[in-house]
Design an enzyme around this catalytic site. Structure first.
Site, PDB file in Angstrom:
ATOM      1  CD  GLU A 193      -3.002  -1.280   2.146  1.00  0.00           C
ATOM      2  OE1 GLU A 193      -2.884  -0.522   3.129  1.00  0.00           O
ATOM      3  OE2 GLU A 193      -3.918  -2.124   2.044  1.00  0.00           O
ATOM      4  CD  GLU A 233      -4.361  -6.305   2.859  1.00  0.00           C
ATOM      5  OE1 GLU A 233      -3.123  -6.492   2.817  1.00  0.00           O
ATOM      6  OE2 GLU A 233      -4.895  -5.405   3.541  1.00  0.00           O
TER       7      GLU A 233
END
Length: 536
Positions: free
Chosen positions: A196, A314
């Site tokens: 991320e 994810e």
């Protein structure tokens, strides 16, 4: 008094009975070819790095569920993974870019995670000791895990302004770690770079051009270290939320065949403490919004990285550890299975669920290791849905979600029906586009007409042979959408006395019999006799 009491009860339920309705739905499946294809191990689950004192909304739902402290000897955990035979697991998460590997000359001491004001996500850097890495790999080997490991992509960088990290990535610690892993004979199926850090980032971000340059260095490192290996693990990136311009730039800078898999994260239900999580799950318009991300990612790959494939690296539905009383209950399977179906339609190869264990969105309860409803949804998908994705056309309400795949390791097809309606039962007519055009379904069809159409999609002449389909009907215990107990064909799915995963046995129905799905329920249907040339 007995009659009167019964009559009053009847009157009390009369509005609900009258509210129930039935609609007919026509479903046509293109079986001459597949529309997309997943990986053999499409179902994936994550193991995160969060320590016990990771908390959201005054609750700390992680316990001992991280790769550092998870009880690897628990029989429920072992059985849950082995039920998949080869479950893909991604080790990674928010703190992975703070993990030091206890090897070589480190730039700072290798210590456990601890709370730290001003630290990334409120924590210090953490440490993966090689003794624990040995234990983890022995466990993965024992349970048949296919491993994806997320590497620290911030090592050697510094924060140049709030949230933005600059400077070249230092590959030395990753080099020592990968070298050690190879020397021990541990099999890592794929390496992922960072978590991320793309676009605006979550906690930290890195410029796309810098990221692309660092990926070239990592690609070279992996090639060098695996020079004497039979296979070379794919390189995956960036493991973050999709930002088209950032993803485009990263691929352009890194160049052809460096990034083998483009990984992105999705949390389409908002924060876990939102009062709207459940209503979003049951809203087909909201569920459909995810398709825009999949479509744009497909465009990015086509234009800038046709050598790469796409993974959902994810996805937990609701972020910040999931929604308590929702993510771990039956209702979440509406979102989860719909996401699996939609992602596969867009040629996603792997879908990693956050998490295997930990948070409220774990497939397993963090304390008891007992499976939550989504575990059984994942296992049924894994066993029934093959990698060939079939195009579906339907005239049904948007509250009836329909997906179809080639059957898993057998002839025929598997259809997934998800009924989001709270009052409508759908009577479903399934056909093959090869032999029938979708027609307006009316209530005047005779049984003989239905039989004729059914035989047409089987592709055989009418005979006395009694062909059957398999049905796996999923409902919540006592009709409670927030129940942690899922029923399969009316029977609770619970571990055996010895902690084994229960048998997922279907009901067998004659193919010519009516197919329906009740309100707020899910059904997998396997048609072993469905003519599907595209699946051969």
């Amino acid at each position: 008094m007995g009659f009167l009491a019964s009559f009053l009860v009847f009157l009390a339920f009369l509005p609900a009975i009258l509210a129930q309705k039935s609609e007919e739905a026509g479903v046509v499946i293109e079986t001459s070819n597949t529309a997309a294809e997943t990986d053999d191990n499409y179902i994936c689950a994550t193991i995160d790095w969060w320590p016990q004192d990771k908390c959201n909304y005054d609750r700390c739902p992680w316990g001992s569920s991280s790769v550092i402290n998870l009880n690897l000897s628990h029989p429920f955990l072992i059985n849950a993974i082995q039920a998949f035979k080869n479950l893909r697991i991604r080790v990674g998460g928010s703190l992975q870019d703070q993990v030091l590997y206890d090897l070589g000359n480190l730039t700072s001491p290798c210590q456990p995670f601890r709370k730290e004001k001003g630290g990334l996500f409120g924590f210090s850097k953490g440490c993966l000791r090689m003794k624990r890495w040995d234990e983890v790999n022995n466990f993965f080997r024992k349970t048949g895990v296919v491993l994806t490991f997320g590497l620290n992509a911030l090592y050697g960088r510094h924060q140049v302004q709030r949230g933005l990290w600059g400077g070249d990535w230092d590959p030395s610690n990753a080099h020592d770690f990968i070298k050690y892993t190879i020397s021990k004979g541990y099999h890592v199926d794929s390496w992922e770079f960072g978590n991320e850090l793309s676009g605006k980032g979550v906690g930290a971000r890195v410029d796309a051009e810098q990221y692309g340059k660092d990926l070239i260095h990592l690609d070279t490192l992996i090639n060098e270290l695996h020079a004497n290996s039979r296979t070379r693990p794919p390189l995956m990136a960036p493991g973050g939320f999709f930002d088209k311009s950032w993803f485009d730039k990263m691929l352009q800078v890194s160049g052809p065949n460096v990034v083998n898999v483009l990984t992105h994260h999705m949390y389409t239900l908002g924060p876990g403490n939102s009062p709207n999580v459940m209503s979003k799950i049951l809203n087909p318009d909201h569920l459909n919004k995810a398709s825009f991300v999949f479509s744009n990612l497909t465009s990015t790959i086509k234009d800038n990285g046709p050598w790469a494939s796409a993974w959902v690296g994810e996805s937990g539905g609701a972020y910040n550890s999931g929604g308590r009383g929702i993510s771990n209950t039956f209702v979440n399977s509406f979102w989860y299975l719909d996401q699996l179906g939609m992602a596969a339609k867009h040629n996603t190869k792997v879908y990693c669920r956050q998490t295997l264990i930990g948070g409220f969105y774990g497939l397993l309860n963090k304390t008891t290791f007992v499976p939550n409803p989504d575990y059984y949804s994942a296992l049924l998908w894994h066993r029934l849905m093959g990698k060939g994705v079939l195009a579906v056309n339907s005239n049904a309400s948007p509250y009836l979600r329909v997906y179809a795949h080639c059957a898993k390791e057998r002839a025929g097809i598997t259809v997934l029906l998800i009924n989001l309606s709270n009052q409508t039962t759908y009577d479903v007519d399934v056909e093959s586009l090869n032999n029938a055009a979708l027609q307006q379904v009316t209530k005047k069809r005779s049984f003989a007409h239905r039989l004729k159409r059914t035989v047409s999609w089987i592709g055989n002449k009418a005979s006395d042979e009694k062909l059957c389909r398999e049905e796996y009907h999923l409902t919540p215990k006592n009709g409670d959408l927030q129940s942690t107990i899922m029923l399969l064909n009316g029977k609770p799915l619970q571990l055996t006395d010895r902690g084994a995963v229960p048998s997922l046995a279907p009901l067998h129905r004659y193919t010519n019999s009516d197919l329906n799905i009740s309100p707020f329920s899910i059904k997998f249907i396997v048609y072993p006799n469905f003519s599907a040339p595209g699946c051969e």
